[in-house]
Design a protein around this motif. Structure first.
Motif, PDB file in Angstrom:
ATOM      1  N   SER A  33      -4.275  48.155   3.816  1.00  0.00           N
ATOM      2  CA  SER A  33      -3.134  47.294   4.151  1.00  0.00           C
ATOM      3  C   SER A  33      -1.960  47.550   3.227  1.00  0.00           C
ATOM      4  CB  SER A  33      -3.529  45.812   4.054  1.00  0.00           C
ATOM      5  OG  SER A  33      -4.523  45.505   4.984  1.00  0.00           O
ATOM      6  N   ARG A  34      -2.233  47.591   1.928  1.00  0.00           N
ATOM      7  CA  ARG A  34      -1.143  47.849   0.966  1.00  0.00           C
ATOM      8  C   ARG A  34      -0.530  49.219   1.208  1.00  0.00           C
ATOM      9  NH1 ARG A  34      -4.491  45.204  -2.837  1.00  0.00           N
ATOM     10  NH2 ARG A  34      -5.264  47.197  -3.581  1.00  0.00           N
ATOM     11  N   GLY A  35      -1.371  50.202   1.492  1.00  0.00           N
ATOM     12  CA  GLY A  35      -0.865  51.548   1.754  1.00  0.00           C
ATOM     13  C   GLY A  35       0.040  51.592   2.963  1.00  0.00           C
ATOM     14  N   VAL A  36      -0.346  50.911   4.016  1.00  0.00           N
ATOM     15  CA  VAL A  36       0.483  50.871   5.226  1.00  0.00           C
ATOM     16  C   VAL A  36       1.789  50.164   4.930  1.00  0.00           C
ATOM     17  CG1 VAL A  36       0.678  49.870   7.542  1.00  0.00           C
ATOM     18  CG2 VAL A  36      -1.423  51.040   6.868  1.00  0.00           C
ATOM     19  N   GLU A  37       1.720  49.025   4.266  1.00  0.00           N
ATOM     20  CA  GLU A  37       2.926  48.234   4.034  1.00  0.00           C
ATOM     21  C   GLU A  37       3.884  48.909   3.052  1.00  0.00           C
ATOM     22  OE1 GLU A  37       1.417  44.343   3.059  1.00  0.00           O
ATOM     23  OE2 GLU A  37       0.995  43.924   5.164  1.00  0.00           O
ATOM     24  N   LEU A  38       3.366  49.689   2.125  1.00  0.00           N
ATOM     25  CA  LEU A  38       4.234  50.314   1.117  1.00  0.00           C
ATOM     26  C   LEU A  38       4.725  51.697   1.498  1.00  0.00           C
ATOM     27  CD1 LEU A  38       2.289  49.316  -2.123  1.00  0.00           C
ATOM     28  CD2 LEU A  38       4.377  48.280  -1.214  1.00  0.00           C
ATOM     29  N   ASN A  39       3.974  52.404   2.333  1.00  0.00           N
ATOM     30  CA  ASN A  39       4.263  53.822   2.528  1.00  0.00           C
ATOM     31  C   ASN A  39       4.688  54.207   3.931  1.00  0.00           C
ATOM     32  OD1 ASN A  39       3.543  54.486  -0.150  1.00  0.00           O
ATOM     33  ND2 ASN A  39       1.402  54.323   0.419  1.00  0.00           N
ATOM     34  N   GLU A  40       4.887  53.274   4.793  1.00  0.00           N
ATOM     35  CA  GLU A  40       5.219  53.639   6.162  1.00  0.00           C
ATOM     36  C   GLU A  40       6.710  53.889   6.331  1.00  0.00           C
ATOM     37  OE1 GLU A  40       3.075  54.786   7.971  1.00  0.00           O
ATOM     38  OE2 GLU A  40       1.450  54.047   6.752  1.00  0.00           O
ATOM     39  N   PRO A  41       7.075  54.650   7.380  1.00  0.00           N
ATOM     40  CA  PRO A  41       8.470  55.042   7.577  1.00  0.00           C
ATOM     41  C   PRO A  41       9.395  53.861   7.850  1.00  0.00           C
ATOM     42  CG  PRO A  41       7.142  55.688   9.470  1.00  0.00           C
ATOM     43  CD  PRO A  41       6.200  55.187   8.410  1.00  0.00           C
ATOM     44  N   ILE A  42       8.839  52.805   8.401  1.00  0.00           N
ATOM     45  CA  ILE A  42       9.653  51.609   8.618  1.00  0.00           C
ATOM     46  C   ILE A  42       9.398  50.719   7.423  1.00  0.00           C
ATOM     47  CG2 ILE A  42       9.999  49.605  10.106  1.00  0.00           C
ATOM     48  CD1 ILE A  42       8.924  51.457  12.368  1.00  0.00           C
ATOM     49  N   GLU A  43      10.404  50.535   6.619  1.00  0.00           N
ATOM     50  CA  GLU A  43      10.273  49.826   5.348  1.00  0.00           C
ATOM     51  C   GLU A  43       9.486  48.537   5.505  1.00  0.00           C
ATOM     52  OE1 GLU A  43      10.665  49.429   1.338  1.00  0.00           O
ATOM     53  OE2 GLU A  43      11.352  51.109   2.537  1.00  0.00           O
ATOM     54  N   GLY A  44       8.377  48.464   4.787  1.00  0.00           N
ATOM     55  CA  GLY A  44       7.608  47.229   4.732  1.00  0.00           C
ATOM     56  C   GLY A  44       6.916  46.846   6.030  1.00  0.00           C
ATOM     57  N   MET A  45       6.503  47.818   6.869  1.00  0.00           N
ATOM     58  CA  MET A  45       5.817  47.477   8.121  1.00  0.00           C
ATOM     59  C   MET A  45       4.572  46.661   7.791  1.00  0.00           C
ATOM     60  SD  MET A  45       3.851  49.811  10.974  1.00  0.00           S
ATOM     61  CE  MET A  45       5.256  50.678  11.632  1.00  0.00           C
ATOM     62  N   PRO A  46       4.542  45.405   8.187  1.00  0.00           N
ATOM     63  CA  PRO A  46       3.350  44.599   7.923  1.00  0.00           C
ATOM     64  C   PRO A  46       2.135  45.156   8.665  1.00  0.00           C
ATOM     65  CG  PRO A  46       5.202  43.214   8.579  1.00  0.00           C
ATOM     66  CD  PRO A  46       5.594  44.642   8.829  1.00  0.00           C
ATOM     67  N   ILE A  47       0.976  44.965   8.077  1.00  0.00           N
ATOM     68  CA  ILE A  47      -0.256  45.459   8.682  1.00  0.00           C
ATOM     69  C   ILE A  47      -0.461  44.840  10.064  1.00  0.00           C
ATOM     70  CG2 ILE A  47      -1.811  43.732   7.673  1.00  0.00           C
ATOM     71  CD1 ILE A  47      -2.576  47.477   7.967  1.00  0.00           C
ATOM     72  N   GLY A  48       0.011  43.614  10.275  1.00  0.00           N
ATOM     73  CA  GLY A  48      -0.110  42.984  11.596  1.00  0.00           C
ATOM     74  C   GLY A  48       0.730  43.693  12.646  1.00  0.00           C
ATOM     75  N   VAL A  49       1.920  44.129  12.272  1.00  0.00           N
ATOM     76  CA  VAL A  49       2.772  44.896  13.200  1.00  0.00           C
ATOM     77  C   VAL A  49       2.101  46.235  13.491  1.00  0.00           C
ATOM     78  CG1 VAL A  49       4.987  46.090  13.484  1.00  0.00           C
ATOM     79  CG2 VAL A  49       4.922  43.759  12.552  1.00  0.00           C
TER      80      VAL A  49
END
Length: 158
Positions: A33-49
């Motif tokens: 979850s932290r990896g997705v939220e911190l490293n995705e191309p859309i700044e701060g993409m929540p894990i729920g999104v």
């Protein structure tokens, strides 16, 4: 593996061994979850999104209640994630021929690109697992987790 490892466990032993699985799943989920939220191309993409986008990628357009049931999440939480995704241009509502009051939600082109980018990045990380894991090991893992999930099928998420 000894012969005793091939026999079904007694319920008390099984329960304690499944707690070992939960002890690994919790930290794994939080790290991913932290990896997705911190490293995705859309700044701060929540894990729920991310979960909503992936569900739509796999299943195509769905209603919010369908997504909630599929993910064992409350309809309200899924609606917030859909709203966040829609605000970012990742999903859009379209008419639902089966139900006038419950629109279908589908990925936009931007949303499809975003989730495919996420999946590609995660796949690169998963390739690092390596080791001596076999298809049978993965099949067993999925079978065990599915069996545990089935036990909690009726837990109310709303």
């Amino acid at each position: 593996m000894s012969k005793s490892d091939d026999k079904p466990l007694a319920p008390d032993d099984l329960a304690s061994r499944l707690y070992e699985v939960f002890a690994v799943l919790g930290p794994l989920y939080r790290r991913v979850s932290r990896g997705v939220e911190l490293n995705e191309p859309i700044e701060g993409m929540p894990i729920g999104v991310r979960a909503v986008l992936d569900l739509l990628r796999v299943h195509g357009p769905m209603t919010v209640p369908q997504m909630g049931r599929a993910q064992a999440l409350s309809r309200q939480f899924v609606q917030r994630m859909v709203n966040d995704a829609a605000a970012g241009g990742l999903v859009e509502a379209i008419p639902n021929p089966a139900h006038q009051r419950s629109s279908l939600i589908r990925l936009t082109g931007v949303g499809r690109t975003a989730i495919e980018t996420v999946i590609a990045r995660e796949s690169e990380l998963l390739k690092r697992v390596g080791g001596d894991l076999t298809g049978a090991d993965v099949d067993t893992c999925v079978r065990v987790l599915t069996r545990v999930l089935d036990v909690f099928e009726d837990v109310d998420v709303n």
